[in-house]
Design a protein around this motif. Sequence first.
Motif, mmCIF file in Angstrom:
data_model
loop_
_atom_site.group_PDB
_atom_site.id
_atom_site.type_symbol
_atom_site.label_atom_id
_atom_site.label_comp_id
_atom_site.label_asym_id
_atom_site.label_seq_id
_atom_site.Cartn_x
_atom_site.Cartn_y
_atom_site.Cartn_z
ATOM 1 N N ALA A 1 0.841 -0.857 0.342
ATOM 2 C CA ALA A 1 -0.258 -0.198 0.051
ATOM 3 C C ALA A 1 0.980 0.729 -0.777
ATOM 4 C CB ALA A 1 -1.126 -0.245 1.279
ATOM 5 N N VAL A 2 0.592 1.812 -0.339
ATOM 6 C CA VAL A 2 1.118 3.870 -0.853
ATOM 7 C C VAL A 2 0.519 4.264 0.586
ATOM 8 C CG1 VAL A 2 1.487 5.946 -1.422
ATOM 9 C CG2 VAL A 2 1.100 3.296 -3.320
ATOM 10 N N VAL A 3 1.351 4.601 1.323
ATOM 11 C CA VAL A 3 0.805 5.905 2.552
ATOM 12 C C VAL A 3 0.757 6.880 2.237
ATOM 13 C CG1 VAL A 3 1.125 6.358 5.554
ATOM 14 C CG2 VAL A 3 1.641 4.187 4.411
ATOM 15 N N ARG A 4 -0.692 8.246 2.583
ATOM 16 C CA ARG A 4 -0.737 9.617 1.629
ATOM 17 C C ARG A 4 -0.723 10.266 3.152
ATOM 18 N NH1 ARG A 4 -5.778 8.361 -1.795
ATOM 19 N NH2 ARG A 4 -6.427 7.417 -0.089
ATOM 20 N N LEU A 5 0.254 11.664 2.732
ATOM 21 C CA LEU A 5 -0.131 12.114 3.668
ATOM 22 C C LEU A 5 0.257 13.532 3.226
ATOM 23 C CD1 LEU A 5 3.234 10.470 5.801
ATOM 24 C CD2 LEU A 5 1.081 10.462 6.382
ATOM 25 N N ARG B 1 4.658 6.924 13.064
ATOM 26 C CA ARG B 1 4.546 5.684 13.040
ATOM 27 C C ARG B 1 3.121 5.667 13.658
ATOM 28 N NH1 ARG B 1 9.362 3.179 12.162
ATOM 29 N NH2 ARG B 1 7.608 1.025 12.667
ATOM 30 N N ASP B 2 2.725 6.331 14.118
ATOM 31 C CA ASP B 2 1.083 6.225 14.780
ATOM 32 C C ASP B 2 0.415 6.740 13.611
ATOM 33 O OD1 ASP B 2 1.452 5.165 16.987
ATOM 34 O OD2 ASP B 2 1.675 7.751 18.175
ATOM 35 N N ARG B 3 0.860 7.752 12.888
ATOM 36 C CA ARG B 3 -0.299 8.064 11.626
ATOM 37 C C ARG B 3 -0.553 7.395 10.568
ATOM 38 N NH1 ARG B 3 -0.736 12.506 9.360
ATOM 39 N NH2 ARG B 3 -1.369 14.197 10.957
ATOM 40 N N VAL B 4 0.814 6.951 10.143
ATOM 41 C CA VAL B 4 1.081 5.026 8.881
ATOM 42 C C VAL B 4 -0.024 4.359 9.306
ATOM 43 C CG1 VAL B 4 2.499 4.130 8.132
ATOM 44 C CG2 VAL B 4 3.164 6.046 8.189
ATOM 45 N N ALA B 5 -0.018 3.909 10.848
ATOM 46 C CA ALA B 5 -0.407 2.761 11.485
ATOM 47 C C ALA B 5 -2.144 3.009 11.253
ATOM 48 C CB ALA B 5 -0.483 2.516 13.261
ATOM 49 N N GLU B 6 -2.110 4.040 11.821
ATOM 50 C CA GLU B 6 -3.847 4.239 11.172
ATOM 51 C C GLU B 6 -4.230 3.809 10.500
ATOM 52 O OE1 GLU B 6 -6.654 8.202 12.467
ATOM 53 O OE2 GLU B 6 -4.557 8.464 12.768
ATOM 54 N N GLN B 7 -3.829 4.989 9.159
ATOM 55 C CA GLN B 7 -3.702 5.050 7.432
ATOM 56 C C GLN B 7 -3.875 3.555 7.298
ATOM 57 O OE1 GLN B 7 -2.967 6.710 3.093
ATOM 58 N NE2 GLN B 7 -2.229 7.849 6.007
ATOM 59 N N GLY C 1 -4.239 0.820 9.371
ATOM 60 C CA GLY C 1 -5.223 0.056 9.957
ATOM 61 C C GLY C 1 -6.835 0.275 9.344
ATOM 62 N N ARG C 2 -6.864 1.510 8.856
ATOM 63 C CA ARG C 2 -8.733 1.632 8.612
ATOM 64 C C ARG C 2 -8.393 0.303 7.121
ATOM 65 N NH1 ARG C 2 -7.661 7.086 9.378
ATOM 66 N NH2 ARG C 2 -6.838 7.387 6.803
ATOM 67 N N ALA C 3 -7.719 0.611 6.665
ATOM 68 C CA ALA C 3 -7.636 -0.121 5.577
ATOM 69 C C ALA C 3 -7.371 -1.916 5.822
ATOM 70 C CB ALA C 3 -5.864 -0.231 4.679
ATOM 71 N N GLY C 4 -6.903 -2.231 6.898
ATOM 72 C CA GLY C 4 -6.671 -2.953 6.828
ATOM 73 C C GLY C 4 -5.774 -4.162 6.527
ATOM 74 N N LEU C 5 -4.525 -3.717 6.569
ATOM 75 C CA LEU C 5 -3.532 -3.618 6.323
ATOM 76 C C LEU C 5 -2.429 -3.668 6.869
ATOM 77 C CD1 LEU C 5 -3.137 -1.579 3.023
ATOM 78 C CD2 LEU C 5 -3.925 -4.531 2.519
ATOM 79 N N PRO C 6 -1.083 -4.581 7.450
ATOM 80 C CA PRO C 6 -0.246 -4.499 8.056
ATOM 81 C C PRO C 6 0.431 -3.655 8.104
ATOM 82 C CG PRO C 6 0.162 -6.575 6.624
ATOM 83 C CD PRO C 6 -0.768 -6.021 5.711
ATOM 84 N N GLU C 7 2.116 -3.393 9.214
ATOM 85 C CA GLU C 7 2.993 -2.584 8.875
ATOM 86 C C GLU C 7 3.591 -3.330 7.564
ATOM 87 O OE1 GLU C 7 5.503 0.781 10.084
ATOM 88 O OE2 GLU C 7 3.642 -0.597 11.427
ATOM 89 N N PRO C 8 4.057 -2.291 6.912
ATOM 90 C CA PRO C 8 4.676 -2.298 5.242
ATOM 91 C C PRO C 8 5.986 -2.993 5.648
ATOM 92 C CG PRO C 8 4.642 0.053 5.491
ATOM 93 C CD PRO C 8 3.615 -0.658 6.542
ATOM 94 N N TYR D 1 -6.000 12.459 12.312
ATOM 95 C CA TYR D 1 -5.943 12.737 10.740
ATOM 96 C C TYR D 1 -6.914 11.992 10.638
ATOM 97 C CZ TYR D 1 -3.335 11.808 6.201
ATOM 98 O OH TYR D 1 -2.918 11.943 4.960
ATOM 99 N N GLY D 2 -7.188 12.528 8.943
ATOM 100 C CA GLY D 2 -8.390 12.315 8.116
ATOM 101 C C GLY D 2 -9.782 12.318 8.815
ATOM 102 N N VAL D 3 -10.052 13.049 9.865
ATOM 103 C CA VAL D 3 -11.455 13.131 10.386
ATOM 104 C C VAL D 3 -11.374 14.127 11.070
ATOM 105 C CG1 VAL D 3 -12.947 12.112 12.450
ATOM 106 C CG2 VAL D 3 -11.242 10.855 11.889
#
Length: 880
Positions: free
Chosen positions: A9-13, A29-35, A37-44, A641-643
């Motif tokens: 996945a591509v993390v968008r900032l 790292r929290d921002r990456v994990a949050e994004q 996690g919403r997509a149901g993907l693990p740490e890249p 972020y995102g909300v």
Amino acid sequence: MTSPEDATAVVRLDLRAGAAALATTQAVRDRVAEQLGRAGLPEPDYPLFLVTDTPAGLTDHQLQYELLSGYRAVGETRILVLLVGSSPGSYAGGEEAYLPDRRLVRPTTLRASTTGLVWAGDLRSARTALDRREPDDPAALAVLVDLLSVPDVFVRVLENLRKLPDSIAAPGVRLLEQDLPTEVRDRAWRDALTRFAGEDTGADDPVDIVPDSRLPEPLRALVTGRDSRGQGHRRPDGQANLAHRTCAESLDRADDDLVALRSFPGLLHPARRDALEADLHQAREDLGGFRALVERALQGGGGAAAPTAEATARLGALGLRVPTADRAGERVGEGLRELAGTLLGDGLALRSVAQHFTALAGRVEPVPGTALLHRLADHSEETVTRGSATEYAAPPRTPGAVLLMAGAAGLLGGLWQWPAVLAALVVPVLFVVVALLGANRLRTGRRAARWTMGPRVAAVAGAVAGAAVAYAADPPLWLGGTGLIVGLGLTAEAVRRLWRDAADSWAAGRGTTALRTALDGLDDLLAELVREHWAAEERLYCADAARSVAGMLRATAAAADAQAAPEPLAPAGAGGSGPYEDDDWLSAPSALETPESGAADGDADDGDWAAAYAWDNTPDRNGDHDADRDDDRYGGDPAPYGVPSPAAYPAGPDDAPWESGEGDRAPRWLDREIGEGGPDLVATLAGDLRNTAMAAMAPYWGAVERGQAGALALARTEQRVRELLSAARHHLWHYGVLAPPPYPADHRARTTAAGLLGTDSLRVAELVGQEADRGAVVQLSSPEQGALLSRDPGAARWIRFAPGTLQGEIEAAWRKSGSPVEEALWTSSGRYAGLIRLTPLRMGVVDTVLPRQSTGGSTRTDADRAEPSVHAEFREDDRW
């Protein structure tokens, strides 16, 4: 470079606003994990960061870029920076013209080989000259960001940027989007979930059992293996075999006595009946002993639970031999997984597959001995006596041949003239005497056996007929004597048959047949008990695992029903659920728009949504001020972020996404082809869900094989199923219907665009093909920025791309039209196809600087920002 297979996945900032919130490593790292996690993907393992920023933000957000470059991961970190808007100092206000700027300032952090910059000075989203759009129009930016978020496109763009001077280029694009309307996609998704889950009837309805031939080998061995067991279940020297043999020998002797009784001596002498009576009595006693042994075996053959090793040992003590399992219980988990794949591959719903697994558990589960005790009543002494009485309730039917012989004997014995006609009574008298003697010989207590009347009546009728014939024909005496002799022979044969049938009927009434049936039934019960003990532990485990799988499938169906439930409508101003909802690009602020002089934030017009995101032009633009500005913007408390805060998104006519139908806001470099759904849409999505479910259950099969398929493994699997269903929905929303899910079936080819969308792939082939009109590509640069681009036509890098699922159709269309098959990028996304042109900048336009960190408060002025090398940083050339 990172291959598309390595990137998940591509993390968008978006650093244009809220960059101050990413001031620490943990915040990033929290921002990456949050994004993710919403997509149901693990740490890249190979992080891909797509950063949206302004040219001025390259130096203002130095700390954020250093944190992203130093992001800790297994593999290398790749960063693609999308710059929107003009370079520093070139935008002087809404009333002034753009001033040409010959320089793009970037820090040395972004000069790494793993980083590339794409500078879109103007997104050129206006379709007419009178349409005034912002250079960073959110609707157009949303599409561009969505395109670059496709891992395949991200990696290819970064690879091409590395081949350009300074790894910086200005993009030009021409896109075609093929998709479904939101309501059609949602309806198809819900229908697929419903078909995938199946109907919940509230009870396990009976299903057709899977044929043994379709069962995987590990399961077929457990289901059918016991059927071939049970032969030789009694040990030759064991108690069971001794009791069975004793009873069988008594019955064999009774059968021999019955053969003797059925002969003429048995009719004349009572000794043979007495011998048969004695042997039958002994057989009853022996059968009672064998029945008692069978009862002990059933009581010791396992309780309410399945048979155990202790129960098997008790059976061995009774002389029963339980065959070994022969490793039949191995690979149970593999067999269950293969069966689930077979049933799901046949298109069965989850609840239907669960019913099949429940039925399998009932077939393979061993039956404890106590569960067979009730069948002893079918072979009890009372049942044997009752069955014998039923068989002896009526005398045997006289065969027609016996009646014919009795009548013929009477006729031949009656061919006499008077006074010798009295000899005609010999044959009827013999039949009467035999009937009386036979009934008395087979007497039961005080009741004589019933004897059939047919032969006597036939003999009397024959004698009367013979006398009448003789009276009319007057035969000689020798004919009458010959007829009498022949008649006596027929009488003897008829009597023999009558006695044989009567003895057989009487013996059956005494229980010879019922005793033999009871002995065989008890022995079959022992054989079934032994079969149920074969591989009992392995079969019990298989049954428990099958029921566990059935429960997991029902939980998965419940999760699918929850996904199919309509979502509640979001309140006004809370943001939509469009394909860009995660980062809310449509509502992102414009970095270029400035409020009118003296206008306060709260006084902004509701329809002017850009005024809510006015870029602060006050002299202090350091990180601390950014934080203060963000806090003020979100009401003093930074929103997640995102909300964003609803107050930051005033409702206005431009808030709705352009695909909603409220006006055509699509940029002019984007064409849309909207389908209404093809005939294979729901079936394909349901198949994707089945593959997703199998992928979610993959760890569970390992737990089954290890014997750990308990509540914890089930709970973990259910959680994984829910996560992957959410990820499947996220994938469908962001990558379209044409793109296969992350877990496709290798043997199942994706259907065509016509089958899924109801559209034709010819337009895609024409757009991406060699003969495509490259002049239709729109350069995303302002006129002032155009002076900074390279004039060499051969310096530009071209990327042609299309969904990978359409590769076969597109290449076939190219061959049909006579065009050579072009080497294109076949993407994992099924939404976009088109052309990307990366035009490098002229030499000397990019100025790389080495920033100088400041520990005190910032006192930079507007003049400082216009000259990045003063106060804040040194030019790298000056330093070295």
